[in-house]
Design an enzyme around this catalytic site. Structure first.
Site, mmCIF file in Angstrom:
data_model
loop_
_atom_site.group_PDB
_atom_site.id
_atom_site.type_symbol
_atom_site.label_atom_id
_atom_site.label_comp_id
_atom_site.label_asym_id
_atom_site.label_seq_id
_atom_site.Cartn_x
_atom_site.Cartn_y
_atom_site.Cartn_z
ATOM 1 N N HIS A 157 0.814 -1.225 0.000
ATOM 2 C CA HIS A 157 0.000 0.000 0.000
ATOM 3 C C HIS A 157 0.845 1.272 0.000
ATOM 4 O O HIS A 157 0.324 2.352 -0.239
ATOM 5 C CB HIS A 157 -0.925 0.012 1.225
ATOM 6 N N ASP A 365 3.533 9.503 -1.040
ATOM 7 C CA ASP A 365 2.354 8.740 -0.618
ATOM 8 C C ASP A 365 2.145 7.597 -1.600
ATOM 9 O O ASP A 365 2.305 7.789 -2.809
ATOM 10 C CB ASP A 365 1.112 9.651 -0.646
#
Ligand code: ADQ
Length: 462
Positions: A157, A365
């Site tokens: 992730h 991110d």
């Protein structure tokens, strides 16, 4: 497909909507196969023995939830120590914040071995296993070492850093080798995939028999980008529910004379919060027409507070917000409202909808779902503008956002000004393009695409 087994550090009861889009999407896949969801219970046992945790199994409808407790030492070493004190910073390109204490990896390995042992006792021969995220990278290899021959996929992730950064991690060779226990490895973005390929070229004798296939350590692995999305329908329903609309209305009335800018994040150094607040300060300094008008609401939810780097970022942010309010605030106007809290999920869409500008400016991110939520919550006839960091995985998809380099605070202030002044027609146009992209590549697409790719992957022993 056989029964689906999902493994993630934290699990959620998929029947509860408050669990969020990911839990709903995984729950949907689990329900359709009468699946099993395995992970840490969230309990920390002060008196437990390292590497030994009690297994709890319960039913949530047709889905079985299996969780394991961690003792204090395992929690500190595995979760806070190695996962969040080493892997999180390094994978977010922050070698400077990593604690390379060599003992920490032992706890990480020990807990992954314990999870593998507990999971092995629950597995059936045709189960398809999907393991999630950086806390569990070696779990597949531990399962293989115990004789597991099931199909196993892994999804990361968070970002995968470039080879030069990855190779500074003392355990990089072990971690990457352990990825070859999987049949499929999914990353968030094409940039991450290219970092993986470049690392292999540089560090490992690897063959690439076909695009997306990597042959090394006696196995062939498929790797690709599977950008995660949100549950668009669920979020739109929340936005249009009474509470969502009331919240948007209340915020609009409260800020009727102001232009609202909004940041919603976990309080994490990867999210670029001090840079964002300094860019906002530049906005007020360079474009004085925004004084007494532009208001930044920054909500930062508490996160990993016992890790030192997190305490530091909290202090820095509080100091910065206080300074701006002191320098620019008026008796009837506070430039920054900083809230150190988690907003209830049903209130998020209304908050997003009331904001003229959504600020999603992480330094790095994996994806960033807030960017997608902000777009989906907008009124299509009068949408706000998304200002997005080029360093969020979401930037590969959301090309119609206004892109910024969050390290360039002056440039970010200019782009925020552009967002505040954008004509309605352009806002509508950009919003329509963004929403199309987000709706097609939603969390259901992501889940289907990954599991389809995993089921197409041939058994890969070579
Ligand atoms: P996170 O770093 O947690 O996740 P992100 O994707 O931005 O980051 O947010 C996840 C969820 O948390 C969103 O649904 C958001 O609404 C919620 N959230 C964040 N701050 C909140 C707050 N203050 N109050 C209420 N809710 C809040 C990791 C990776 C990301 C990746 C996701 C999913 O770091 O890059 O997008 O996993 O793969």
């Amino acid at each position: 497909m056989g029964r689906l087994v999902v493994v993630s550090n934290r699990i959620a009861d998929p029947r509860k909507a408050a669990a969020g889009g990911l839990a709903v999407a995984l729950g949907e896949a689990l329900r359709s196969t009468g699946g099993l969801w395995f992970g840490w219970s969230g309990n920390i046992k002060a008196e437990g023995t390292p590497g030994e945790g009690e297994l709890h199994v319960r039913q949530a409808g047709t889905v079985t939830l299996a969780t394991v407790d961690l003792c204090q030492e395992d929690h500190d070493g595995f979760y806070l120590g190695y996962s969040n004190g080493v892997l999180w910073p390094v994978f977010h390109y922050r070698l400077d914040l990593a604690n390379f204490d060599t003992g920490l990896v032992n706890a990480y390995r020990r807990v992954n071995q314990m999870f593998a042992r507990k999971l092995m006792s629950l597995l059936k021969p045709d189960d398809v296993i999907w393991i999630h995220d950086y806390q569990l990278i070696p779990l597949g290899a531990e399962l293989r070492a115990m004789g597991c021959s099931n199909r196993i996929g892994f999804f990361l992730h968070i970002p995968l850093p470039p080879a030069q950064i990855m190779s500074a991690l003392p355990q990089h060779a072990w971690l990457v080798r352990s990825l070859f226990a999987y049949d499929l490895v999914g990353f968030q973005s094409e940039a991450d995939v290219s970092h993986f390929a470049a690392y292999l070229q540089q560090e490992v004798p690897v063959e690439t028999p076909a695009p997306g296939l990597y042959k090394a350590f006696g196995r062939t692995l498929r790797a690709g980008a599977f950008p995660i999305g949100i549950d668009v329908n669920e979020f739109q329903d929340l936005a249009n529910a009474r509470e969502g609309l009331d919240m948007a209305q209340r915020m609009r009335e409260e800020y009727a004379r102001r232009r609202l800018l909004l940041g919603i994040d976990r309080l994490d150094y990867s999210k670029g919060l001090p840079h964002r607040v300094r860019a906002f300060r530049q906005l007020l300094a360079n474009y004085p027409e925004n004084r007494n008008s532009a208001t930044l609401i920054q909500v930062a939810s508490p996160s990993r507070e016992t890790v030192d780097a997190y305490a530091d970022i909290r202090q820095e942010l509080e100091h910065l917000c206080g300074a701006i309010n002191g320098d620019y605030g008026e008796l009837d106007w506070m430039p920054v409202r900083y809230i150190h809290r988690t907003v209830a999920r049903h209130r998020l869409p209304g908050l997003y909808r009331a904001a003229h500008v959504g600020l999603v400016t992480p330094l790095r991110d994996g994806m960033n779902l807030v960017a997608k939520e902000y777009v989906v919550a907008q009124d299509p006839e009068d949408p706000g503008v998304l200002v997005l960091s080029r360093f969020a995985g979401a930037a590969e998809q959301l090309k119609e956002a206004l892109m910024v380099n969050p390290y360039d605070e002056h440039g970010t202030a200019e782009v925020i000004q552009q967002a505040l002044q954008m004509p309605l027609a352009e806002r509508i146009d950009r919003h329509q393009n963004l929403i199309k992209q987000i709706s097609v590549y939603d969390v259901h697409w992501w889940q289907h695409r990954f599991l389809e790719a995993l089921s197409e992957t041939k058994s890969t022993l070579v």
